[in-house]
Motif scaffolding. Sequence first.
Motif, PDB file in Angstrom:
ATOM      1  N   HIS A   1      44.089  39.889  29.383  1.00  0.00           N
ATOM      2  CA  HIS A   1      45.338  40.303  28.745  1.00  0.00           C
ATOM      3  C   HIS A   1      45.939  41.507  29.479  1.00  0.00           C
ATOM      4  O   HIS A   1      47.166  41.555  29.720  1.00  0.00           O
ATOM      5  CB  HIS A   1      45.098  40.639  27.273  1.00  0.00           C
ATOM      6  CG  HIS A   1      46.318  41.093  26.542  1.00  0.00           C
ATOM      7  ND1 HIS A   1      47.350  40.241  26.223  1.00  0.00           N
ATOM      8  CD2 HIS A   1      46.683  42.325  26.084  1.00  0.00           C
ATOM      9  CE1 HIS A   1      48.286  40.919  25.600  1.00  0.00           C
ATOM     10  NE2 HIS A   1      47.903  42.190  25.498  1.00  0.00           N
ATOM     11  N   LYS A   2      45.123  42.482  29.870  1.00  0.00           N
ATOM     12  CA  LYS A   2      45.611  43.647  30.599  1.00  0.00           C
ATOM     13  C   LYS A   2      46.189  43.233  31.951  1.00  0.00           C
ATOM     14  O   LYS A   2      47.230  43.744  32.384  1.00  0.00           O
ATOM     15  CB  LYS A   2      44.487  44.662  30.818  1.00  0.00           C
ATOM     16  CG  LYS A   2      44.200  45.528  29.628  1.00  0.00           C
ATOM     17  CD  LYS A   2      43.152  46.569  29.975  1.00  0.00           C
ATOM     18  CE  LYS A   2      42.849  47.451  28.802  1.00  0.00           C
ATOM     19  NZ  LYS A   2      41.851  48.476  29.125  1.00  0.00           N
ATOM     20  N   ARG A   3      45.529  42.319  32.629  1.00  0.00           N
ATOM     21  CA  ARG A   3      45.998  41.847  33.925  1.00  0.00           C
ATOM     22  C   ARG A   3      47.358  41.157  33.778  1.00  0.00           C
ATOM     23  O   ARG A   3      48.274  41.394  34.570  1.00  0.00           O
ATOM     24  CB  ARG A   3      44.989  40.891  34.550  1.00  0.00           C
ATOM     25  CG  ARG A   3      45.398  40.473  35.972  1.00  0.00           C
ATOM     26  CD  ARG A   3      44.373  39.583  36.631  1.00  0.00           C
ATOM     27  NE  ARG A   3      43.141  40.357  36.825  1.00  0.00           N
ATOM     28  CZ  ARG A   3      41.923  39.835  36.844  1.00  0.00           C
ATOM     29  NH1 ARG A   3      41.767  38.545  36.670  1.00  0.00           N
ATOM     30  NH2 ARG A   3      40.875  40.587  37.036  1.00  0.00           N
ATOM     31  N   LYS A   4      47.507  40.324  32.756  1.00  0.00           N
ATOM     32  CA  LYS A   4      48.782  39.627  32.528  1.00  0.00           C
ATOM     33  C   LYS A   4      49.902  40.618  32.199  1.00  0.00           C
ATOM     34  O   LYS A   4      51.035  40.462  32.650  1.00  0.00           O
ATOM     35  CB  LYS A   4      48.647  38.593  31.416  1.00  0.00           C
ATOM     36  CG  LYS A   4      47.901  37.356  31.839  1.00  0.00           C
ATOM     37  CD  LYS A   4      47.854  36.348  30.708  1.00  0.00           C
ATOM     38  CE  LYS A   4      47.103  35.102  31.145  1.00  0.00           C
ATOM     39  NZ  LYS A   4      47.037  34.101  30.085  1.00  0.00           N
ATOM     40  N   GLU A   5      49.592  41.622  31.371  1.00  0.00           N
ATOM     41  CA  GLU A   5      50.592  42.636  31.044  1.00  0.00           C
ATOM     42  C   GLU A   5      51.001  43.412  32.287  1.00  0.00           C
ATOM     43  O   GLU A   5      52.179  43.733  32.482  1.00  0.00           O
ATOM     44  CB  GLU A   5      50.053  43.596  29.970  1.00  0.00           C
ATOM     45  CG  GLU A   5      50.017  43.012  28.586  1.00  0.00           C
ATOM     46  CD  GLU A   5      51.409  42.738  28.036  1.00  0.00           C
ATOM     47  OE1 GLU A   5      52.302  43.600  28.175  1.00  0.00           O
ATOM     48  OE2 GLU A   5      51.595  41.649  27.459  1.00  0.00           O
ATOM     49  N   ALA A   6      50.046  43.730  33.148  1.00  0.00           N
ATOM     50  CA  ALA A   6      50.345  44.466  34.376  1.00  0.00           C
ATOM     51  C   ALA A   6      51.228  43.633  35.296  1.00  0.00           C
ATOM     52  O   ALA A   6      52.184  44.155  35.894  1.00  0.00           O
ATOM     53  CB  ALA A   6      49.056  44.867  35.080  1.00  0.00           C
TER      54      ALA A   6
ATOM     55  N   TYR B   1      53.245  45.985  37.676  1.00  0.00           N
ATOM     56  CA  TYR B   1      52.281  46.974  38.128  1.00  0.00           C
ATOM     57  C   TYR B   1      51.286  46.309  39.055  1.00  0.00           C
ATOM     58  O   TYR B   1      50.916  45.160  38.904  1.00  0.00           O
ATOM     59  CB  TYR B   1      51.507  47.591  36.946  1.00  0.00           C
ATOM     60  CG  TYR B   1      52.380  48.274  35.941  1.00  0.00           C
ATOM     61  CD1 TYR B   1      53.373  49.160  36.342  1.00  0.00           C
ATOM     62  CD2 TYR B   1      52.213  48.045  34.576  1.00  0.00           C
ATOM     63  CE1 TYR B   1      54.175  49.791  35.408  1.00  0.00           C
ATOM     64  CE2 TYR B   1      53.008  48.658  33.651  1.00  0.00           C
ATOM     65  CZ  TYR B   1      53.984  49.543  34.064  1.00  0.00           C
ATOM     66  OH  TYR B   1      54.766  50.154  33.143  1.00  0.00           O
TER      67      TYR B   1
ATOM     68  N   ILE C   1      42.080  45.285  38.396  1.00  0.00           N
ATOM     69  CA  ILE C   1      41.200  45.353  37.219  1.00  0.00           C
ATOM     70  C   ILE C   1      39.974  44.519  37.485  1.00  0.00           C
ATOM     71  O   ILE C   1      39.994  43.423  37.899  1.00  0.00           O
ATOM     72  CB  ILE C   1      41.925  44.873  35.950  1.00  0.00           C
ATOM     73  CG1 ILE C   1      43.111  45.768  35.658  1.00  0.00           C
ATOM     74  CG2 ILE C   1      40.964  44.903  34.780  1.00  0.00           C
ATOM     75  CD1 ILE C   1      43.916  45.347  34.468  1.00  0.00           C
TER      76      ILE C   1
ATOM     77  N   LYS D   1      40.261  40.742  26.812  1.00  0.00           N
ATOM     78  CA  LYS D   1      41.050  41.967  26.936  1.00  0.00           C
ATOM     79  C   LYS D   1      41.385  42.240  28.399  1.00  0.00           C
ATOM     80  O   LYS D   1      42.494  42.678  28.721  1.00  0.00           O
ATOM     81  CB  LYS D   1      40.290  43.155  26.341  1.00  0.00           C
ATOM     82  CG  LYS D   1      40.319  43.202  24.835  1.00  0.00           C
ATOM     83  CD  LYS D   1      39.622  44.440  24.323  1.00  0.00           C
ATOM     84  CE  LYS D   1      39.653  44.495  22.820  1.00  0.00           C
ATOM     85  NZ  LYS D   1      39.030  45.716  22.292  1.00  0.00           N
ATOM     86  N   LYS D   2      40.429  42.000  29.271  1.00  0.00           N
ATOM     87  CA  LYS D   2      40.648  42.209  30.701  1.00  0.00           C
ATOM     88  C   LYS D   2      41.748  41.280  31.214  1.00  0.00           C
ATOM     89  O   LYS D   2      42.642  41.702  31.957  1.00  0.00           O
ATOM     90  CB  LYS D   2      39.338  41.965  31.452  1.00  0.00           C
ATOM     91  CG  LYS D   2      39.336  42.414  32.867  1.00  0.00           C
ATOM     92  CD  LYS D   2      37.937  42.257  33.456  1.00  0.00           C
ATOM     93  CE  LYS D   2      37.867  42.804  34.844  1.00  0.00           C
ATOM     94  NZ  LYS D   2      36.526  42.656  35.420  1.00  0.00           N
TER      95      LYS D   2
ATOM     96  N   GLN E   1      35.642  41.094  25.496  1.00  0.00           N
ATOM     97  CA  GLN E   1      35.837  42.004  26.621  1.00  0.00           C
ATOM     98  C   GLN E   1      36.570  41.298  27.762  1.00  0.00           C
ATOM     99  O   GLN E   1      37.496  41.852  28.358  1.00  0.00           O
ATOM    100  CB  GLN E   1      34.479  42.532  27.094  1.00  0.00           C
ATOM    101  CG  GLN E   1      34.549  43.567  28.180  1.00  0.00           C
ATOM    102  CD  GLN E   1      33.159  44.025  28.596  1.00  0.00           C
ATOM    103  OE1 GLN E   1      32.191  43.268  28.499  1.00  0.00           O
ATOM    104  NE2 GLN E   1      33.060  45.265  29.059  1.00  0.00           N
TER     105      GLN E   1
END
Length: 108
Positions: free
Chosen positions: A94-99, A104, A108, A91-92, A88
Amino acid sequence: MSTLSPPRARGIDHSLPTCGETRCSGHGTCVVPAGGTTELVCDCELGYQGESCDDTVNGALSLPLTLSVLGVIAGLLLLAFIVAKIRQKQKKIHKRKEAEKHGYNIAI
């Protein structure tokens, strides 16, 4: 005319308990010992022991075995919980890096 009841068969009454059921706790059979004495002894089934086959061979193992199994299950549940938390968090991140990569501004 009178009705006659059928004659009763003579022999063994199978409704009576056997020696193995009464003397050997239902976990063995009565046998004549090799020494030639007249007293019957119990020949216990696999997993039973004692003079009247009332002791189990693995009776002393039941509590430690149960505790061990419960310990393994609790350990596996704890491990699964830790792995789920780590995934978990990954994933958090990874989402932050993608953003950030796409510019963006997402909290998060």
